[in-house]
Scaffold this active site. Sequence first.
Site, mmCIF file in Angstrom:
data_model
loop_
_atom_site.group_PDB
_atom_site.id
_atom_site.type_symbol
_atom_site.label_atom_id
_atom_site.label_comp_id
_atom_site.label_asym_id
_atom_site.label_seq_id
_atom_site.Cartn_x
_atom_site.Cartn_y
_atom_site.Cartn_z
ATOM 1 N N HIS A 1 44.862 34.897 39.712
ATOM 2 C CA HIS A 1 43.434 34.788 39.464
ATOM 3 C C HIS A 1 42.616 34.294 40.650
ATOM 4 O O HIS A 1 41.550 34.834 40.946
ATOM 5 C CB HIS A 1 43.239 33.833 38.281
ATOM 6 C CG HIS A 1 41.838 33.694 37.805
ATOM 7 N ND1 HIS A 1 41.099 34.780 37.377
ATOM 8 C CD2 HIS A 1 41.020 32.626 37.676
ATOM 9 C CE1 HIS A 1 39.890 34.368 37.008
ATOM 10 N NE2 HIS A 1 39.815 33.069 37.195
ATOM 11 N N GLU B 1 38.900 31.437 29.646
ATOM 12 C CA GLU B 1 39.288 30.172 29.042
ATOM 13 C C GLU B 1 38.255 29.714 28.006
ATOM 14 O O GLU B 1 38.544 28.860 27.158
ATOM 15 C CB GLU B 1 39.374 29.157 30.177
ATOM 16 C CG GLU B 1 40.059 27.875 29.883
ATOM 17 C CD GLU B 1 40.255 27.093 31.182
ATOM 18 O OE1 GLU B 1 41.021 27.554 32.039
ATOM 19 O OE2 GLU B 1 39.606 26.050 31.335
ATOM 20 N N LEU C 1 32.288 29.195 40.044
ATOM 21 C CA LEU C 1 30.879 29.616 40.021
ATOM 22 C C LEU C 1 30.014 28.472 40.547
ATOM 23 O O LEU C 1 28.968 28.686 41.162
ATOM 24 C CB LEU C 1 30.464 30.036 38.604
ATOM 25 C CG LEU C 1 31.097 31.346 38.112
ATOM 26 C CD1 LEU C 1 30.639 31.674 36.695
ATOM 27 C CD2 LEU C 1 30.781 32.514 39.046
ATOM 28 N N LEU D 1 41.357 39.716 32.400
ATOM 29 C CA LEU D 1 41.152 38.323 32.003
ATOM 30 C C LEU D 1 40.490 38.154 30.642
ATOM 31 O O LEU D 1 39.535 38.846 30.308
ATOM 32 C CB LEU D 1 40.275 37.631 33.046
ATOM 33 C CG LEU D 1 40.252 36.111 32.902
ATOM 34 C CD1 LEU D 1 41.555 35.523 33.412
ATOM 35 C CD2 LEU D 1 39.082 35.508 33.644
ATOM 36 N N GLN E 1 46.146 30.399 41.999
ATOM 37 C CA GLN E 1 46.057 30.070 40.577
ATOM 38 C C GLN E 1 46.434 31.257 39.699
ATOM 39 O O GLN E 1 45.924 32.361 39.904
ATOM 40 C CB GLN E 1 44.630 29.649 40.244
ATOM 41 C CG GLN E 1 44.406 29.429 38.758
ATOM 42 C CD GLN E 1 43.144 28.636 38.495
ATOM 43 O OE1 GLN E 1 42.069 29.203 38.373
ATOM 44 N NE2 GLN E 1 43.269 27.329 38.448
ATOM 45 N N PHE F 1 35.841 23.372 28.623
ATOM 46 C CA PHE F 1 36.728 24.159 29.485
ATOM 47 C C PHE F 1 37.890 23.279 29.919
ATOM 48 O O PHE F 1 37.789 22.047 29.889
ATOM 49 C CB PHE F 1 35.958 24.661 30.718
ATOM 50 C CG PHE F 1 35.784 26.150 30.735
ATOM 51 C CD1 PHE F 1 34.770 26.750 30.010
ATOM 52 C CD2 PHE F 1 36.647 26.959 31.474
ATOM 53 C CE1 PHE F 1 34.618 28.124 30.024
ATOM 54 C CE2 PHE F 1 36.495 28.336 31.486
ATOM 55 C CZ PHE F 1 35.482 28.925 30.766
ATOM 56 N N ARG G 1 42.437 24.824 40.814
ATOM 57 C CA ARG G 1 41.012 24.758 40.505
ATOM 58 C C ARG G 1 40.799 24.613 39.002
ATOM 59 O O ARG G 1 41.491 25.261 38.210
ATOM 60 C CB ARG G 1 40.327 26.037 40.994
ATOM 61 C CG ARG G 1 38.894 26.170 40.537
ATOM 62 C CD ARG G 1 38.208 27.348 41.187
ATOM 63 N NE ARG G 1 38.578 28.639 40.636
ATOM 64 C CZ ARG G 1 38.137 29.149 39.494
ATOM 65 N NH1 ARG G 1 37.310 28.461 38.717
ATOM 66 N NH2 ARG G 1 38.516 30.351 39.100
ATOM 67 N N ASP H 1 39.720 40.235 53.024
ATOM 68 C CA ASP H 1 39.295 40.708 54.347
ATOM 69 C C ASP H 1 38.832 39.576 55.266
ATOM 70 O O ASP H 1 39.231 39.505 56.430
ATOM 71 C CB ASP H 1 38.132 41.715 54.226
ATOM 72 C CG ASP H 1 38.461 42.891 53.337
ATOM 73 O OD1 ASP H 1 39.491 42.840 52.624
ATOM 74 O OD2 ASP H 1 37.684 43.869 53.344
ATOM 75 N N HIS I 1 45.992 32.395 36.030
ATOM 76 C CA HIS I 1 45.196 32.071 34.853
ATOM 77 C C HIS I 1 46.043 32.336 33.617
ATOM 78 O O HIS I 1 46.672 33.388 33.505
ATOM 79 C CB HIS I 1 43.936 32.943 34.847
ATOM 80 C CG HIS I 1 42.912 32.530 33.828
ATOM 81 N ND1 HIS I 1 43.151 32.591 32.471
ATOM 82 C CD2 HIS I 1 41.659 32.063 33.974
ATOM 83 C CE1 HIS I 1 42.061 32.167 31.830
ATOM 84 N NE2 HIS I 1 41.148 31.836 32.720
ATOM 85 N N ARG J 1 44.753 24.837 34.186
ATOM 86 C CA ARG J 1 45.399 26.154 34.117
ATOM 87 C C ARG J 1 46.834 26.163 34.593
ATOM 88 O O ARG J 1 47.663 26.888 34.044
ATOM 89 C CB ARG J 1 44.586 27.135 34.958
ATOM 90 C CG ARG J 1 43.274 27.421 34.298
ATOM 91 C CD ARG J 1 42.410 28.309 35.144
ATOM 92 N NE ARG J 1 41.180 28.562 34.399
ATOM 93 C CZ ARG J 1 40.121 29.142 34.910
ATOM 94 N NH1 ARG J 1 40.115 29.532 36.178
ATOM 95 N NH2 ARG J 1 39.057 29.339 34.174
#
Length: 586
Positions: free
Chosen positions: A353, A255, A400, A252, A240, A116, A394, A221, A242, A286
């Site tokens: 993103h 990547e 994740l 999307l 970001q 990645f 990021r 929110d 993407h 990115r």
Amino acid sequence: MKIHQYDVVIVGAGGAGMRAAIEAGQRTRTAVLTKLYPTRSHTGAAQGGMCAALANVEEDNWEWHTFDTIKGGDYLVDQDAAEVMAKEAIDAVLDLEKMGLPFNRTPEGKIDQRRFGGHTRDHGKAPVRRACYAADRTGHMILQTLYQNCVKHGVEFYNEFYVLDLILTEVDGRRRVAGVVAYELATGELHIFQSKSVVFATGGVGKVFKTTSNAHTLTGDGMAVAYRRGIPLEDMEFFQFHPTGLAGLGILLSEAARGEGGILRNADGERFMERYAPTIKDLAPRDIVARSMANEVREGRGAGPNKDYVLLDLTHLEPEHIDAKLPDITEFARTYLGVEPYTEPVPVFPTAHYAMGGIPTNVDSEVLADNDTVIPGLFAAGEVACVSVHGSNRLGTNSLLDINVFGKRAGKAAAAYAAGADYVELPEAPETEIAATLESLRTSDGSENIAAIRKDLQDIMDANVQVFRTEQTLREALDVIATLRERYANVGIHDRGKRFNLDLLEAVELGFLLELAEVITVSALHRKESRGGHFREDYEKRDDENFMHHTMAYLDPESEAEGVRGVRLDTKPVVVTRYQPMERKY
Ligand SMILES: Cc1cc2nc3c(=O)[nH]c(=O)nc-3n(C[C@H](O)[C@H](O)[C@H](O)COP(=O)(O)OP(=O)(O)OC[C@H]3O[C@@H](n4cnc5c(N)ncnc54)[C@H](O)[C@@H]3O)c2cc1C
């Protein structure tokens, strides 16, 4: 008024919220409040992977991962936090494996790993295989696995409950958490949840932009509710984009497509990333890839009838490989653009993103009221929070990871705090303010339309606050946002009912978006340098002397920032442990 009591209330049932719930739910009485059914949360849309230096297929270690994260974030990362995340990544993946997550495997039966962007061997020497994955449905598998485990541990869910206010009470001169106010979609009733700890895990705010990979419900929110209660928002200028959204749509394409060997090409068929990032090319971080793509288009090398996108080429990959590793995203290309990725390159362009900024927390996920004062009982984790592990950009698969590491930490800390604390007394009728706002929206005769204002907001953000920014584009955007806020004051809705009144909630969400768009833009105006995802054409260089700090934005009626009344900006030092800022080359 219904009043519920729980030790821990978690707001949001995405990856961060449910990972927190698994910890808190095993230790104390825990409720999760969520505006969506848990398994519809955006975490379920995540595709490519979750990284950890397991070294299952190649040499790797958490120290390299820490370095990549810091360099990827253009040195605005708090390095102590990045160390925690990279170290705990390994257990975070193994936890999920033990909970039953079906990761892809190597022939020997280990968890498989793939490449990645920005993840490298030995401080940038070459791409490394660090992302664990379940085809291109990694987020879906994480969300299902976490939900099943919440059910197993008896976590109580309040589905389609919208948290619209946070109750903070002053005790001995210090603000503490007393609970939250939630709106029940089915009935239109307000509920008070009194709790010792509150964890915000409400996800991102991609819907301030038009072209975005984010779901319709990602309206920031939690950020807005906290901001309105005087909690600062950190580093909001860093958003970001993407690189590979389907052109014109923003949907999307992970990547992972490039991790599996996909190549970006311009209209001349040139692999242009060789010019911008000679060492790791298409697998640069990115921000760099997105800017390079936009630049190709600006300089006239874009593809298509309007020369306004570039091409993601997978045609050299075996169809069986594509089917095994990238089944969903190649199906998106067929369905939404009518393109066959086996034989044709896919039109792509950057799409909004991920919010690097958010509610400031320390590494125990405790929310900060300023640069260092913790608000007892209040926690935040996931995309809504800013720890800050992502700095100004990021790396793919680090979110994740973030939601699992800091979700777990938040759940543990919230339960521990609740075990030693008493309930804070609720103020008299804490629902009054939000009830009045809802009532005035529901009964308003205003002539302005929600969708029209939202569209105008998204258009100006896409045009003026995207990959390239200048003083002029940002000022224009602020002027438009100010007019939109005036129009919003006169918004009218069609549905006057109490049951399932989504019209009403979209009006509330639009209020959040307008406020956050302003914070993003004011913060971007303040930062007169280019760093990570924030690129100022009028200040093209990174400026460590003047801007090696986080931006802290406060709602403050008495103040003015960059000509905008009601916002106060402050700064916060970046935590540097081992890596002095260096020039960022790939
Ligand atoms: C298409 C796509 C693909 C991605 N792929 C990857 C990837 O491969 N790897 C990676 O690392 N990252 C990826 N990301 C980023 C990553 O998925 C997200 O940043 C992350 O999942 C966010 O998790 P979360 O728990 O913070 O929020 P979410 O999963 O968005 O959950 C938010 C929760 O908050 C609730 N909520 C929101 N507002 C309220 C409210 N007012 N009241 C009550 N509840 C509320 C919602 O109901 C929801 O349950 C991807 C993102 C997208 C959009």
